[in-house]
Structures are given as structure tokens and as C-alpha cells.
Design an enzyme around this catalytic site. Structure first.
Site, PDB file in Angstrom:
ATOM      1  N   HIS A 169      82.906  27.720  53.046  1.00 27.61           N
ATOM      2  CA  HIS A 169      82.811  27.254  54.431  1.00 27.61           C
ATOM      3  C   HIS A 169      83.029  25.740  54.556  1.00 27.61           C
ATOM      4  O   HIS A 169      82.975  25.208  55.666  1.00 27.61           O
ATOM      5  CB  HIS A 169      81.446  27.617  55.020  1.00 27.61           C
ATOM      6  CG  HIS A 169      81.208  29.097  55.092  1.00 27.61           C
ATOM      7  ND1 HIS A 169      81.786  29.893  56.048  1.00 27.61           N
ATOM      8  CD2 HIS A 169      80.462  29.925  54.307  1.00 27.61           C
ATOM      9  CE1 HIS A 169      81.407  31.155  55.871  1.00 27.61           C
ATOM     10  NE2 HIS A 169      80.611  31.194  54.826  1.00 27.61           N
ATOM     11  N   ASP A 170      83.269  25.064  53.447  1.00 28.38           N
ATOM     12  CA  ASP A 170      83.412  23.611  53.464  1.00 28.38           C
ATOM     13  C   ASP A 170      84.775  23.224  54.026  1.00 28.38           C
ATOM     14  O   ASP A 170      85.824  23.684  53.552  1.00 28.38           O
ATOM     15  CB  ASP A 170      83.254  23.063  52.044  1.00 28.38           C
ATOM     16  CG  ASP A 170      83.268  21.547  52.023  1.00 28.38           C
ATOM     17  OD1 ASP A 170      82.185  20.947  52.057  1.00 28.38           O
ATOM     18  OD2 ASP A 170      84.372  20.968  51.982  1.00 28.38           O
TER      19      ASP A 170
END
Length: 249
Positions: A169-170
Site C-alpha cells: 500500500h506504500d
């Protein structure tokens, strides 16, 4: 916190040469990135406890690295010894004092919950953390208010030096992937997770190089990368029938 997450961490607790050879052999694009970028390195405060590392992570959430460093410096000044306030000190610090240092109300509550759960033993000591699996650490640490999977992943990478963590999700990792593999869209988390299977058991190192690719490209280029494509769902038979019925009204 992209610039903060992209910081490197001291000598890793795994065979870096073996990791580099594996990644270069299994991924041509990554091999090219590795050869044209600074070598993977790590640099962490070896005296920093999990509690201190997570306290700092909370301070850095959702703001620029420079602003967060200033605020966390003020928080450390409250302890009187140059390090972060101990869990016991944190619980005694009044909310207005912490707010004056620059923390939001939500971050104050998160830091106090972290302190409580550290005293209760939910947040492990460094010695205990090193014996726990990634999954066990995620399960324990996400129970702390304000700490999600991403924060724990940063802890696993930058404090414990775990070799096989992929922060799907970065934003920096996703945009770095798009740059590296010539994509106009960012990958969906599931897509990045599936793609990252080729990087096992060294997904941390691959992620680190995705951050490097993001940095090298610069914001002007990476701001053009669009969000992940979302497929439009085909209407179900009942919805098509309803739509058809409305046309005849």
C-alpha cells in the site's frame, strides 16, 4: 513520510550479496535498477526500542519528514534525557503539553495507547520482537491505536531489518514499480503482491529499490502516474432487466 521511509538502514542481518544475486537473476528490470543505483544500505539507531521506533513513526504519520523531525525533537525534549519519553513519562504528560509540541489530538491518543500497551507487554521488547515472526508482530502491533499494517511494515524493515517485507500500500513503492516497469498506472495492492512473488525471499530489498526508482524519477514525472485502474462491473441480469423496464415506462 516517503522521504523518511526511503532512508536506508545499517548492515542487514542477512546475506546481502546473495539477495542481490537472486534479485538480479530473477528480474531483468530490477537488475538494471540495482546496477545503476546506490547500493542497498541500512542505518538505524541500534539503541532504539520498539516502543521508541513506533513512537517516532506515529509522529511522522501524514506530515512531511522535516515537520515531523521538528515535532519529534520537541517530544524528546520533554523527557529531559535526550531520548523519547518513557512509557511511564508519556502517560503522565498532559494532553495540552503534547498538543503544544505539535501533535494532533489523534496522535496524542495513539502515543498514550502505545505507552499503555508497552507497559502491559503487548508491544514487545527488542529481544522479544527479534524472536517473533512478521505475522505475529503485525497482529500484536496493529492493536495499538493509530498503528496500521504500513507502520508495522516500516518497523519490520527499518528497525528489525527483516528481508522479506513488501509494503503493497506504500505510495513510493507503487510509483517506483510503475517507473521501473514502464507503467502509466500504479498497481493494485493485489497486483503488486502477485508480482512481488518473484522477489521472495528478499522483497524488502526490492521495495527499497522501488523507493530509489521513485526518487530518481522525481515528483514531476511520478505525479503523472495515474491511480490503479478499476474495472467497471458488468450489471447483473436483474439490474439489466430493471434498467430495461425503466426505458419502457
Amino acid at each position: 513520510m516517503l522521504e523518511n521511509t526511503a532512508q536506508a538502514i545499517g548492515a542487514p542481518p542477512f546475506d546481502l550479496q546473495k539477495a542481490m544475486q537472486h534479485l538480479s537473476a530473477t528480474d531483468e528490470k530490477l537488475a538494471e535498477l540495482i546496477s545503476n543505483t546506490v547500493p542497498f544500505q541500512t542505518d538505524s539507531d541500534q539503541l532504539q526500542s520498539p516502543y521508541e521506533a513506533l513512537l517516532e513513526s506515529i509522529a511522522y504519520q501524514s506530515i512531511s519528514g522535516k515537520a515531523a523531525a521538528t515535532i519529534f525533537g520537541r517530544i524528546k525534549a520533554l523527557s529531559g534525557n535526550g531520548r523519547a519519553p518513557s512509557p511511564e513519562q508519556m502517560l503522565k504528560l498532559r494532553k495540552p503539553v503534547l498538543r503544544k509540541a505539535g501533535l494532533s489530538g489523534a496522535k496524542v491518543l495513539a502515543m498514550k495507547d502505545l505507552a499503555q500497551k508497552t507497559i502491559a507487554g503487548v508491544v514487545p521488547t527488542l529481544e522479544q520482537a527479534e524472536k517473533l515472526s512478521d505475522e505475529e508482530l503485525v497482529e500484536r502491533l496493529v492493536s495499538v491505536r493509530g498503528i496500521g499494517a504500513w507502520t508495522v511494515e516500516m518497523f519490520l524493515i527499518f528497525r528489525l531489518g527483516r528481508p522479506d517485507v513488501l509494503p503493497i500500500h506504500d505510495l513510493g513503492v507503487k510509483k517506483g514499480w510503475s517507473v521501473t516497469y514502464g507503467k502509466k498506472h500504479m498497481p493494485k495492492p493485489k497486483e503488486l503482491l502477485k508480482f512481488g512473488e518473484r522477489w521472495r525471499p528478499y522483497r524488502t530489498i526490492a521495495s527499497w529499490y522501488m523507493w530509489r526508482a521513485f526518487e530518481r524519477a522525481g515528483y514531476k514525472a511520478t505525479n503523472k502516474i495515474r491511480p490503479a485502474k478499476v474495472r467497471k462491473r458488468k450489471p447483473t441480469k436483474s439490474k439489466r432487466s430493471a434498467a430495461s423496464g425503466r426505458k419502457h415506462l
